[in-house]
Design a protein around this motif. Structure first.
Motif, PDB file in Angstrom:
ATOM      1  N   LEU A 224      -3.836   9.195  -9.544  1.00  0.00           N
ATOM      2  CA  LEU A 224      -4.282   8.981  -8.157  1.00  0.00           C
ATOM      3  C   LEU A 224      -4.175   7.507  -7.789  1.00  0.00           C
ATOM      4  CD1 LEU A 224      -5.433   9.903  -5.495  1.00  0.00           C
ATOM      5  CD2 LEU A 224      -7.713   9.964  -6.505  1.00  0.00           C
ATOM      6  N   GLU A 225      -4.639   6.634  -8.698  1.00  0.00           N
ATOM      7  CA  GLU A 225      -4.558   5.203  -8.376  1.00  0.00           C
ATOM      8  C   GLU A 225      -3.102   4.760  -8.231  1.00  0.00           C
ATOM      9  OE1 GLU A 225      -5.427   2.056 -11.213  1.00  0.00           O
ATOM     10  OE2 GLU A 225      -6.691   1.079  -9.707  1.00  0.00           O
ATOM     11  N   THR A 226      -2.241   5.255  -9.110  1.00  0.00           N
ATOM     12  CA  THR A 226      -0.815   4.910  -9.028  1.00  0.00           C
ATOM     13  C   THR A 226      -0.237   5.321  -7.680  1.00  0.00           C
ATOM     14  OG1 THR A 226      -0.670   5.254 -11.402  1.00  0.00           O
ATOM     15  CG2 THR A 226       1.417   5.170 -10.215  1.00  0.00           C
ATOM     16  N   GLN A 227      -0.624   6.519  -7.237  1.00  0.00           N
ATOM     17  CA  GLN A 227      -0.126   6.999  -5.941  1.00  0.00           C
ATOM     18  C   GLN A 227      -0.658   6.128  -4.803  1.00  0.00           C
ATOM     19  OE1 GLN A 227       2.128   8.628  -4.696  1.00  0.00           O
ATOM     20  NE2 GLN A 227       1.521   9.635  -2.779  1.00  0.00           N
ATOM     21  N   VAL A 228      -1.955   5.773  -4.856  1.00  0.00           N
ATOM     22  CA  VAL A 228      -2.533   4.940  -3.787  1.00  0.00           C
ATOM     23  C   VAL A 228      -1.832   3.580  -3.750  1.00  0.00           C
ATOM     24  CG1 VAL A 228      -4.619   3.729  -3.024  1.00  0.00           C
ATOM     25  CG2 VAL A 228      -4.786   6.103  -3.779  1.00  0.00           C
ATOM     26  N   LEU A 229      -1.581   3.007  -4.921  1.00  0.00           N
ATOM     27  CA  LEU A 229      -0.908   1.699  -4.963  1.00  0.00           C
ATOM     28  C   LEU A 229       0.518   1.802  -4.406  1.00  0.00           C
ATOM     29  CD1 LEU A 229      -2.151   0.361  -8.434  1.00  0.00           C
ATOM     30  CD2 LEU A 229      -2.948  -0.314  -6.149  1.00  0.00           C
ATOM     31  N   ARG A 230       1.152   2.923  -4.720  1.00  0.00           N
ATOM     32  CA  ARG A 230       2.499   3.159  -4.205  1.00  0.00           C
ATOM     33  C   ARG A 230       2.472   3.252  -2.672  1.00  0.00           C
ATOM     34  NH1 ARG A 230       6.676   6.305  -3.654  1.00  0.00           N
ATOM     35  NH2 ARG A 230       5.535   8.179  -3.096  1.00  0.00           N
ATOM     36  N   LEU A 231       1.464   3.988  -2.155  1.00  0.00           N
ATOM     37  CA  LEU A 231       1.324   4.104  -0.691  1.00  0.00           C
ATOM     38  C   LEU A 231       1.114   2.726  -0.061  1.00  0.00           C
ATOM     39  CD1 LEU A 231      -1.048   7.221  -0.247  1.00  0.00           C
ATOM     40  CD2 LEU A 231       1.424   7.139   0.102  1.00  0.00           C
ATOM     41  N   PHE A 232       0.320   1.901  -0.750  1.00  0.00           N
ATOM     42  CA  PHE A 232       0.000   0.600  -0.159  1.00  0.00           C
ATOM     43  C   PHE A 232       1.173  -0.376  -0.206  1.00  0.00           C
ATOM     44  CE2 PHE A 232      -4.124   0.112   1.836  1.00  0.00           C
ATOM     45  CZ  PHE A 232      -4.517   1.448   1.790  1.00  0.00           C
ATOM     46  N   LYS A 233       2.093  -0.185  -1.137  1.00  0.00           N
ATOM     47  CA  LYS A 233       3.357  -0.942  -1.111  1.00  0.00           C
ATOM     48  C   LYS A 233       4.087  -0.608   0.193  1.00  0.00           C
ATOM     49  CE  LYS A 233       4.166  -3.320  -4.915  1.00  0.00           C
ATOM     50  NZ  LYS A 233       3.880  -4.730  -4.641  1.00  0.00           N
ATOM     51  N   LYS A 234       4.064   0.676   0.534  1.00  0.00           N
ATOM     52  CA  LYS A 234       4.723   1.155   1.747  1.00  0.00           C
ATOM     53  C   LYS A 234       4.017   0.598   2.987  1.00  0.00           C
ATOM     54  CE  LYS A 234       4.401   5.668   2.699  1.00  0.00           C
ATOM     55  NZ  LYS A 234       4.577   7.112   2.484  1.00  0.00           N
ATOM     56  N   TYR A 235       2.693   0.610   2.975  1.00  0.00           N
ATOM     57  CA  TYR A 235       1.946   0.093   4.123  1.00  0.00           C
ATOM     58  C   TYR A 235       2.186  -1.414   4.290  1.00  0.00           C
ATOM     59  CZ  TYR A 235      -0.492   4.594   3.669  1.00  0.00           C
ATOM     60  OH  TYR A 235      -0.778   5.928   3.563  1.00  0.00           O
ATOM     61  N   GLU A 236       2.374  -2.120   3.137  1.00  0.00           N
ATOM     62  CA  GLU A 236       2.711  -3.551   3.213  1.00  0.00           C
ATOM     63  C   GLU A 236       4.039  -3.751   3.945  1.00  0.00           C
ATOM     64  OE1 GLU A 236       2.900  -5.892  -0.464  1.00  0.00           O
ATOM     65  OE2 GLU A 236       0.857  -5.167  -0.885  1.00  0.00           O
ATOM     66  N   SER A 237       5.015  -2.907   3.635  1.00  0.00           N
ATOM     67  CA  SER A 237       6.306  -2.993   4.339  1.00  0.00           C
ATOM     68  C   SER A 237       6.114  -2.745   5.823  1.00  0.00           C
ATOM     69  CB  SER A 237       7.308  -1.952   3.822  1.00  0.00           C
ATOM     70  OG  SER A 237       7.382  -2.010   2.442  1.00  0.00           O
ATOM     71  N   MET A 238       5.276  -1.760   6.163  1.00  0.00           N
ATOM     72  CA  MET A 238       5.013  -1.488   7.585  1.00  0.00           C
ATOM     73  C   MET A 238       4.411  -2.724   8.252  1.00  0.00           C
ATOM     74  SD  MET A 238       3.260   2.252   7.521  1.00  0.00           S
ATOM     75  CE  MET A 238       4.068   3.720   6.909  1.00  0.00           C
ATOM     76  N   GLU A 239       3.481  -3.376   7.541  1.00  0.00           N
ATOM     77  CA  GLU A 239       2.828  -4.556   8.122  1.00  0.00           C
ATOM     78  C   GLU A 239       3.820  -5.694   8.346  1.00  0.00           C
ATOM     79  OE1 GLU A 239      -1.673  -5.107   7.130  1.00  0.00           O
ATOM     80  OE2 GLU A 239      -0.663  -4.462   5.290  1.00  0.00           O
ATOM     81  N   ALA A 240       4.850  -5.738   7.512  1.00  0.00           N
ATOM     82  CA  ALA A 240       5.865  -6.777   7.679  1.00  0.00           C
ATOM     83  C   ALA A 240       6.872  -6.401   8.757  1.00  0.00           C
ATOM     84  CB  ALA A 240       6.579  -7.005   6.342  1.00  0.00           C
ATOM     85  N   GLU A 241       7.174  -5.110   8.881  1.00  0.00           N
ATOM     86  CA  GLU A 241       8.310  -4.694   9.724  1.00  0.00           C
ATOM     87  C   GLU A 241       7.935  -4.174  11.110  1.00  0.00           C
ATOM     88  OE1 GLU A 241       9.971  -1.827   7.042  1.00  0.00           O
ATOM     89  OE2 GLU A 241      10.433  -3.364   5.552  1.00  0.00           O
ATOM     90  N   LEU A 242       6.740  -3.655  11.294  1.00  0.00           N
ATOM     91  CA  LEU A 242       6.452  -2.931  12.541  1.00  0.00           C
ATOM     92  C   LEU A 242       5.696  -3.678  13.643  1.00  0.00           C
ATOM     93  CD1 LEU A 242       5.543   0.651  11.213  1.00  0.00           C
ATOM     94  CD2 LEU A 242       7.736  -0.160  12.090  1.00  0.00           C
ATOM     95  N   PRO A 243       4.883  -4.713  13.322  1.00  0.00           N
ATOM     96  CA  PRO A 243       4.066  -5.288  14.406  1.00  0.00           C
ATOM     97  C   PRO A 243       4.930  -5.800  15.550  1.00  0.00           C
ATOM     98  CG  PRO A 243       3.448  -6.245  12.299  1.00  0.00           C
ATOM     99  CD  PRO A 243       4.696  -5.446  12.073  1.00  0.00           C
ATOM    100  N   GLU A 244       4.482  -5.530  16.752  1.00  0.00           N
ATOM    101  CA  GLU A 244       5.238  -5.976  17.914  1.00  0.00           C
ATOM    102  C   GLU A 244       4.287  -6.257  19.070  1.00  0.00           C
ATOM    103  OE1 GLU A 244       9.151  -4.572  20.376  1.00  0.00           O
ATOM    104  OE2 GLU A 244       8.557  -3.311  18.691  1.00  0.00           O
ATOM    105  N   ALA A 245       4.564  -7.340  19.787  1.00  0.00           N
ATOM    106  CA  ALA A 245       3.776  -7.661  20.983  1.00  0.00           C
ATOM    107  C   ALA A 245       4.694  -8.317  21.996  1.00  0.00           C
ATOM    108  CB  ALA A 245       2.636  -8.602  20.631  1.00  0.00           C
ATOM    109  N   VAL A 246       4.346  -8.155  23.268  1.00  0.00           N
ATOM    110  CA  VAL A 246       5.075  -8.859  24.326  1.00  0.00           C
ATOM    111  C   VAL A 246       4.176  -9.977  24.823  1.00  0.00           C
ATOM    112  CG1 VAL A 246       6.145  -8.673  26.595  1.00  0.00           C
ATOM    113  CG2 VAL A 246       6.290  -6.767  25.000  1.00  0.00           C
TER     114      VAL A 246
END
Lengths: 359, 233
Positions: A224-246
């Motif tokens: 379970l912890e391995t899976q959560v850490l894996r998910l959070f690697k993905k969420y880190e990518s989202m935090e780097a790639e998705l934020p947008e503001a005008v």
């Protein structure tokens, strides 16, 4: 691009999904998003798609989970209290990494609330009410064209991250009319292409030596912890790639507003009013609220004296603004709740008083 | 416009409510007793009964559903007094229906009050709405409304706008579109709606029989200015 048409928000959202190649929709009626359910019930079968009116919101999210697991591109929609009922399913879809596009046409709350527009689902959407460590991106378009473009692009994002993606628009955006240019229709993912495009999907073992397994369950703490850490690697990518503001006029502004969705449209009128009254204002308009566009706040300069969040809620976004501002400027709130939309004059008057204290 | 009852139907989102409110104002300029009857029990937002207070200042009564919390809840019901203006021969009544056949159906229960009156049943057409963007689709919408109400549409109202992006050419294209419908089903074009700012431009572009069709200048009443703020994308 196709020609310009005049559409009601809820219809345009549905058409954007169909043009993105979405062929599955699951929903249950709730105001102010009913026109979308009606639109999909009528239009999706015309495109060879499947419309399912579920028996409840809990059924909606779990049917969508099944469609996503099998490799289908699925849209679900509801409004605030209906989204609340789906939260357990969101958590499960994140754990099992199932792409689903979720649309919340939000109304006021808490409880059953009212059918008038609200932005008081900010916590529900960005923090979530499901259990466990999970994240779902939240897009907050402010015009019909932007909403159409966002929904059109959201299926690709959901598939890319293998995660649910959400779009939060308030009831006014769902109910109002606006001219839009609809994007070109993409071909839906053909059933025989699913195994190649989504190798994780459950489409039958075929000739493969092992079968795919998707589950929202881990049999022990280490897994379970391995899976959560894996998910959070993905969420880190989202935090780097998705934020947008005008950003509008922020460099020179003594007062910088932060607003999304309908509130941003009112602020645009407020800015014109305050300019006439000799107040230099700017606007940071988040197009995503998770991940929050923290970097936008680094663009504010020495001239800025105050940051003001304008919300149709009791100030739920203000926590994220404080985190992004990191104490550099005072952060204040101008808001209405209960489905009441403040007038631009009302906001201007309060803003004028606020800036007076910092000049 | 010597009629006393104007029923305004059409596809939902065609602009029935703005047309109804503007038509009421225009009638009020010439008549003392004008009522607007809001029979839209399908739409949760942008209903003419939200303007009751504002319109009472112009001397126009708005009838509809006046259960106290009706604007925040959805109660598809009507108050008993909506019949009163229809039964008064001195009152000019503008009846704002809900969209499509399903929204128009509510009219049936008022048939006894309407059938003895000299009424017009208008269908508002905006050719920029995808579901009425061809004469075939618009005619099918008209038939649907006629089937639901049991009444024949007597005239077309061209309301082919794009909100603030409307040009005079858009309205001309709408008039041509309505003439095509007229040619096919015989229902005449009765009114051209035109944003106030474009009436001169639009009139200048008309020729022949189109010049005799009355122009209803449209002032946006339901739509607040903040909705049309231009945002950087």
């Amino acid at each position: 691009m196709t020609r310009k048409v005049l559409m009601k928000g809820n219809e345009a959202f549905g058409e954007a999904a169909i043009r993105a190649g979405c062929r599955f929709y699951v929903g249950y009626p709730i105001t102010p998003q009913n026109e979308l359910v009606e639109y999909m019930s009528r239009e999706l079968p015309e495109h060879g798609g499947t419309f399912i009116q579920s028996e409840s919101e809990l059924a909606t999210i779990n049917i969508a989970y099944g469609i996503g697991v099998a490799g289908g591109d699925c849209l679900i929609s509801s409004s605030s209290p209906g989204i609340a009922l789906m939260q357990e399913g969101f958590s499960f879809a994140c754990m099992a990494e199932v792409p689903i596009v979720i649309l919340n046409v939000s109304r006021s709350g808490p409880g059953i609330g009212g059918i008038q527009p609200g932005q008081s689902d900010y916590f529900q959407m960005t923090r979530g009410g499901g259990n466990g460590d999970y994240r779902i991106p939240v897009f907050t378009p402010a015009t019909m064209q932007e909403a159409v473009n966002t929904i059109y692009g959201s299926f690709e994002i959901a598939n890319r991250y293998r995660n649910p993606v959400s779009i939060m628009v308030d009831g006014m955006m769902g109910q109002m009319m606006e001219p839009v240019v609809l994007p070109e229709a993409k071909a839906p993912l053909a059933e025989e292409r699913i195994a190649a495009e989504k190798p994780w999907a459950l489409v039958g073992r075929g000739t493969k030596p092992t079968r795919n397994v998707i589950k929202a369950y881990a049999p022990n703490t280490t897994i379970l912890e391995t899976q959560v850490l894996r998910l959070f690697k993905k969420y880190e990518s989202m935090e780097a790639e998705l934020p947008e503001a005008v950003l509008t006029d922020v460099e020179d502004a003594e007062m910088v507003f932060v607003a999304y969705g309908s509130a941003a449209r009112i602020v645009a009128e407020v800015m014109t009013i305050l300019k006439e009254r000799g107040i230099r204002t700017g606007l940071i308009r988040p197009k995503t609220v998770w991940p929050f566009p923290n970097g936008a706040f680094d663009r504010l300069g020495e001239r800025t004296k105050i940051v003001v969040s304008v919300e149709l809620s009791m100030g739920q976004m203000i926590d994220d603004i404080e985190r992004a501002v990191r104490g550099r400027y005072p952060v204040r709130l101008i808001n209405r709740a209960g489905g009441i939309i403040p007038t631009s004059e009302e906001i201007s008057r309060i803003a004028e008083e606020m800036i007076g204290a910092y000049r | 416009m010597d009629k006393k009852v104007f029923i305004i139907g059409g596809h939902y989102g065609s602009g029935k409510t703005e047309v109804s409110l503007n038509l009421a104002l225009e009638n009020r300029a010439e008549r003392t007793k004008v009522a607007l009857i809001d029979l839209d029990i399908a739409n949760p937002y942008f209903r003419s009964r939200e303007k009751t207070e504002e319109f009472s200042k112009y001397g126009i009564d708005i009838f509809g559903n006046f259960f106290r919390d009706e604007v925040t809840l959805e109660i598809p019901a009507l108050a008993a007094n909506v019949r009163a203006p229809l039964e008064d021969p001195e009152t000019v009544s503008i009846v704002d229906l809900g969209g499509d056949g399903s929204g128009a159906k509510v009219l049936v229960q008022f048939m006894r009050a309407i059938e003895n009156r000299d009424f017009e049943f208008y269908c508002v057409i905006n050719r920029n709405r995808p579901e009425t963007d061809s004469p075939e689709k618009a005619i099918s919408m008209i038939s649907e409304i006629e089937a639901a109400t049991g009444l024949k549409i007597s005239g077309l109202v061209n309301n082919s706008h794009f909100l603030t992006e409307t040009t005079a050419d858009d309205i001309v294209a709408g008039a041509v579109f309505c003439r095509e419908i007229e040619k096919r089903n015989g229902i005449p074009l009765r009114i051209n709606c035109c944003p106030e700012r474009l009436t001169d431009d639009f009139s200048a572009k008309l020729s022949g029989a189109d010049r005799s069709v009355p122009i209803l200048p449209i002032r946006m009443i339901m739509r607040d200015a903040w909705l049309d703020q231009i945002l950087t994308l």
